[in-house]
Scaffold this active site. Sequence first.
Site, PDB file in Angstrom:
ATOM      1  N   GLU A 183       0.795  -1.228   0.000  1.00 38.68           N
ATOM      2  CA  GLU A 183       0.000   0.000   0.000  1.00 38.68           C
ATOM      3  C   GLU A 183       0.835   1.291   0.000  1.00 38.68           C
ATOM      4  O   GLU A 183       0.831   2.058   0.984  1.00 38.68           O
ATOM      5  CB  GLU A 183      -0.956  -0.005   1.196  1.00 38.68           C
ATOM      6  CG  GLU A 183      -1.909  -1.162   1.156  1.00 38.68           C
ATOM      7  CD  GLU A 183      -3.009  -1.043   2.171  1.00 38.68           C
ATOM      8  OE1 GLU A 183      -2.867  -0.301   3.153  1.00 38.68           O
ATOM      9  OE2 GLU A 183      -4.044  -1.693   1.982  1.00 38.68           O
TER      10      GLU A 183
ATOM     11  N   GLU B 294      -5.365  -8.840   1.277  1.00 41.33           N
ATOM     12  CA  GLU B 294      -5.995  -8.518   2.564  1.00 41.33           C
ATOM     13  C   GLU B 294      -7.498  -8.340   2.401  1.00 41.33           C
ATOM     14  O   GLU B 294      -7.936  -7.646   1.494  1.00 41.33           O
ATOM     15  CB  GLU B 294      -5.434  -7.234   3.186  1.00 41.33           C
ATOM     16  CG  GLU B 294      -4.058  -7.368   3.777  1.00 41.33           C
ATOM     17  CD  GLU B 294      -3.545  -6.066   4.364  1.00 41.33           C
ATOM     18  OE1 GLU B 294      -4.363  -5.266   4.868  1.00 41.33           O
ATOM     19  OE2 GLU B 294      -2.320  -5.822   4.282  1.00 41.33           O
TER      20      GLU B 294
END
Length: 438
Positions: free
Chosen positions: A166, A349
């Site tokens: 990220e 995720e």
Amino acid sequence: MIKRSDFPKGFLFGTATAAYQIEGAVAEDGRGPSIWDAFSHTPGKTFNGDTGDVACDHYHRYKEDVQIMREIGFNAYRFSISWPRVMPDGKKINQKGVDFYNRLVDELLENDITPFITLYHWDLPLALDEKGGWLNPDIAMYFRAYATFMFTELGDRVKHWITLNEPWCSAFLGYFTGEHAPGHKNLQEALIAAHNLLRAHGHAVQAFREEVKDGKVGLTNVVMKVEPGDARPESFLTAGLVDKLVNAWFHDPVVFGRYPEEAVKVYRERGLRVLEDDFEIISTPIDFFGVNYYTRTLVVYDPTNPLGFSYVPGDLPKTEMGWEIYPQGLFDMLVYLKERYRLPLYITENGMAGPDKLINGKVEDDYRIEYIEKHLEKVLEAINAGVDVRGYFIWSLMDNFEWAHGYSKRFGIVYVDYSTQKRIWKKSAHWLKEFLKS
Ligand SMILES: CO[C@H](O)c1c[n+]2c([nH]1)[C@H](O)[C@@H](O)[C@H](O)[C@H]2CO
């Protein structure tokens, strides 16, 4: 009721964690400090002043944690390497730190669990931050050297790698909102950090091609379903723009070798410098995108905001993070990513923070079972619609250090009693064990 056998043969079912959130042992066996060690020890930065000093003590308890994964029936595990554990100053090798990851990888393989390694999950060596960190263009070469070393150390056994987790969070929470380490609040810095993160990614991919010929490497991004928060036409346009600012900003450069034009315009109109060098390196071809999906975000046109929009809360049921539960967004984004980038996808995720209470030794997290089941249904729907999804990793194996929220948010399918470090399976872990046999 969805069954494991509904999924393609070879589909990976795993769980995910990150070094600073679970390892603890922050000063053991030569580990150096990271920006999160400094940040969490800075008063006021984290809930209750919580730090990752001990976390889940995974550094010492990794064998037990691997056994839990095996007993639940996962066939994959995504974890991150602590850069300052293997290179305390960002450059010099600390063999004891490296040996921990060698032991962990061997333990996983002995239990038929496929390791997925994330090279960077936010814990930059503090020594490199003192040299400018992600604002210093040299960081890309430090990262390349770190990546190259880890590929040579573990690439014989680990064939699935993720360069960054990220970069949007590292750049915009770390340098614009200041919610994350290193806690700067400067939009221009966020743009510079974002570009250097992407440059570091590209260099690591180039190194990977030299070091791990039979491996796969990708990038994991925040994947947000962005929708208009009201019915005004301007808000529909705003949603499209925010999608470019958050999602496309870190996907487009890696595939197309450029930033999304609409977003560049927004920044340039506000007098910000958008870097455009090294797109050749940044767009070194990758093998997959990692998708971190949790929720949608609703935005409305708001000319009073520096970027022309503001977030609004939705009215769907929410998790403990205040995030709406919106499985449809996962389907939508998987199709969107397939249409735009045409790369294999792993959901690296997906999960929720719940009001988990330990009562008589049990945590009845039926809400988490429903969350997981509903999102798995959407994954299957996307696969049946032709999207090449190859795996699903639940965030997270166990409750852990949830960054600025400290230990106040529980994402685990296994409950951690931090006073005793006891691991207690939640109802969702038992449900998953049955699902993975179905
Ligand atoms: C919108 O959520 C983000 O994609 C996101 C959520 N999460 C993340 N990214 C991080 O990768 C994890 O370290 C967090 O623990 C986890 C839970 O907050």
